[in-house]
Design a protein around this motif. Structure first.
Motif, PDB file in Angstrom:
ATOM      1  N   ALA A   1       0.826  -1.211   0.000  1.00  0.00           N
ATOM      2  CA  ALA A   1       0.000   0.000   0.000  1.00  0.00           C
ATOM      3  C   ALA A   1       0.857   1.257   0.000  1.00  0.00           C
ATOM      4  O   ALA A   1       0.514   2.259  -0.605  1.00  0.00           O
ATOM      5  N   ALA A   2       1.985   1.191   0.697  1.00  0.00           N
ATOM      6  CA  ALA A   2       2.796   2.392   0.869  1.00  0.00           C
ATOM      7  C   ALA A   2       3.306   2.919  -0.455  1.00  0.00           C
ATOM      8  O   ALA A   2       3.454   4.117  -0.653  1.00  0.00           O
ATOM      9  N   GLY A   3       3.581   2.015  -1.377  1.00  0.00           N
ATOM     10  CA  GLY A   3       4.155   2.453  -2.639  1.00  0.00           C
ATOM     11  C   GLY A   3       3.165   3.101  -3.576  1.00  0.00           C
ATOM     12  O   GLY A   3       3.533   3.658  -4.595  1.00  0.00           O
TER      13      GLY A   3
ATOM     14  N   ARG B   1      13.312   1.795   1.609  1.00  0.00           N
ATOM     15  CA  ARG B   1      12.118   1.381   0.882  1.00  0.00           C
ATOM     16  C   ARG B   1      11.168   2.566   0.715  1.00  0.00           C
ATOM     17  O   ARG B   1      11.187   3.500   1.508  1.00  0.00           O
ATOM     18  N   ARG B   2      10.333   2.486  -0.277  1.00  0.00           N
ATOM     19  CA  ARG B   2       9.420   3.580  -0.580  1.00  0.00           C
ATOM     20  C   ARG B   2       8.315   3.645   0.474  1.00  0.00           C
ATOM     21  O   ARG B   2       7.734   2.627   0.846  1.00  0.00           O
ATOM     22  N   VAL B   3       8.022   4.851   0.922  1.00  0.00           N
ATOM     23  CA  VAL B   3       6.966   5.063   1.903  1.00  0.00           C
ATOM     24  C   VAL B   3       6.072   6.189   1.414  1.00  0.00           C
ATOM     25  O   VAL B   3       6.502   7.036   0.622  1.00  0.00           O
ATOM     26  N   PRO B   4       4.828   6.251   1.860  1.00  0.00           N
ATOM     27  CA  PRO B   4       3.945   7.352   1.462  1.00  0.00           C
ATOM     28  C   PRO B   4       4.425   8.675   2.024  1.00  0.00           C
ATOM     29  O   PRO B   4       5.102   8.729   3.053  1.00  0.00           O
TER      30      PRO B   4
ATOM     31  N   ILE C   1       5.832   2.187  13.139  1.00  0.00           N
ATOM     32  CA  ILE C   1       7.136   1.525  13.248  1.00  0.00           C
ATOM     33  C   ILE C   1       7.521   0.904  11.908  1.00  0.00           C
ATOM     34  O   ILE C   1       8.676   1.008  11.459  1.00  0.00           O
ATOM     35  N   GLU C   2       6.560   0.261  11.243  1.00  0.00           N
ATOM     36  CA  GLU C   2       6.838  -0.345   9.940  1.00  0.00           C
ATOM     37  C   GLU C   2       7.256   0.710   8.922  1.00  0.00           C
ATOM     38  O   GLU C   2       8.229   0.525   8.177  1.00  0.00           O
ATOM     39  N   LEU C   3       6.532   1.810   8.884  1.00  0.00           N
ATOM     40  CA  LEU C   3       6.855   2.865   7.927  1.00  0.00           C
ATOM     41  C   LEU C   3       8.213   3.495   8.226  1.00  0.00           C
ATOM     42  O   LEU C   3       8.997   3.783   7.316  1.00  0.00           O
TER      43      LEU C   3
END
Length: 402
Positions: A8-10, A301-304, A291-293
């Motif tokens: 989802a974040a990407g 890694r890509r994050v929103p 925490i994951e983000l």
């Protein structure tokens, strides 16, 4: 839970505005000050609800300005310390607030805490009043709350007229700084037809144990009135909250009749102990998502975009500070800020669609959290007049996909 998060974040694009696009920070802007025309009108001829709401908007503190936030986001997070920016501890006991009175909906933290102290003890479940009021015709509610002729009142009426084209009724939500969690969860449960995939995971109830084994600072999680507990006890209690969330979600989603489903939701949100336990579960899921983000960003890694903004604040430069200065305060000394609405949406894997009435006439009137959601995320709809308090539109609301 990590896998669906990264997927989802990407997907989110570098905009956090409402439907229709706009600058990256628009959805995070605090409500604007009433203009000179409003000040000139004074208090004369306006309802108590209108005066209270305008006062609430003037006193509402929004997230940091995007320009400052963006610059902070580029700096290296050199510290893992948990510096406290909000040192005052507020008792988190749930309290009884009458939904029949207008005056209990837009109070500040000090007023809420004073009433908690005066009440002295918790109410029993049998005496606990529903935290979500019965349905009321949406335009009747508007006429009651916004009788004045100021520009703000006219804008609010126009906003409600637009919402009334989609929804017939409104349900008022108790304003005790849990309202964003309460409104979102109530809508999600009342529309649910199945148990979300992330709630079905075998590892779901192991989250507290797994996180506490990695992050000792989670011992300082504020569990309602139960401070100073040992790590194992905190883990066990949060596990109970998560299990309760799964149990209630499964039970309500399996109810076929819409009337029976609503009755089950009303019953749940009249049970003080269970209701506030569910909010603890939601807050912990928000911490897990944060925490994951945070780790994804540190590992390249890509994050929103909202994740950068979340950790660019000087009060939440890492998950530990986020817990201390924000998540621990939700429901006590403050509610959810705009950027935290994104976090809630990602934690639940739901799109939160909000009619922001003070933004009527702009492309931010309808704002989505996240603004570029996953296609398979269900949608819940809320109403806000000031980005501080949230109510629920009903009747035409169905669990849909964008």
């Amino acid at each position: 839970m990590a896998a669906p998060r990264s997927r989802a974040a990407g997907a989110e694009q570098p905009q956090v505005a409402g439907r229709g696009g706009g600058a990256a920070g628009r959805a995070l802007e605090p409500p604007g000050e009433p203009g000179p025309a409003n000040a000139a009108a004074g208090q004369k001829g306006r309802s108590a609800g209108e005066r209270r709401r305008e006062s609430a908007r003037r006193g509402t503190g929004g997230p940091e300005e995007i320009s400052r936030t963006a610059s902070l986001a580029t700096e290296e997070d050199a510290s893992r310390n948990c510096e406290m920016y909000l040192p005052a501890y507020c008792h988190p006991a749930a309290m009884e607030i009458s939904l029949d009175s207008e005056e209990d909906m837009y109070r500040d933290a000090e007023e809420i805490e004073r009433e908690k102290i005066l009440l002295g003890c918790k109410t029993s479940s049998s005496e606990y009043k529903p935290s979500v009021a019965p349905e009321m015709d949406i335009m009747e509610y508007c006429r009651k709350e916004w009788r004045g002729n100021t520009p703000v009142a006219k804008r609010m009426r126009k906003g409600y007229e637009a919402v009334a084209q989609k929804f017939a009724s409104i349900r008022r939500v108790r304003g005790d700084n849990y309202c964003a969690l309460r409104a979102t969860l109530f809508q999600a449960l009342s529309q649910a037809t199945q148990l979300p995939t992330w709630l079905q995971s075998e590892d779901f109830t192991k989250l507290p144990e797994n996180l506490l084994s990695k992050y000792d600072w989670i011992k300082q999680w504020q569990l309602k009135q139960k401070l100073g507990r040992k790590m194992g006890e905190i883990s066990d209690e949060i596990k109970e909250y998560l299990m309760l969330l799964r149990k209630k979600w499964k039970y309500i989603s399996e109810i076929k009749g819409p009337i029976e489903k609503q009755e089950a939701c009303d019953k749940l949100f009249k049970n003080e102990e269970e209701e506030y336990s569910l909010y603890e579960a939601l807050k912990f899921l928000m911490l897990n998502t944060a925490i994951e983000l945070y780790n994804d960003d540190k590992n390249g890694r890509r994050v929103p975009v909202f994740s950068w903004l979340l950790f660019a604040r000087d009060t939440s430069s890492n998950p530990c500070q986020l817990m201390h200065n924000h998540l621990n305060q939700i429901g006590h000394s403050g509610g959810l800020e705009q950027v935290e609405m994104f976090l809630l949406a990602y934690a639940l894997q739901y799109t939160i669609q909000v009619y922001r009435l003070y933004k009527y006439g702009t492309d931010e009137f309808i704002t989505l959290y996240p603004n570029d959601p996953e296609e398979d995320w269900p949608v819940v709809t809320l109403i806000t007049e000031d980005d501080r308090h949230y109510n629920i539109p009903v009747r035409m609301c169905q669990e849909t996909k964008l």
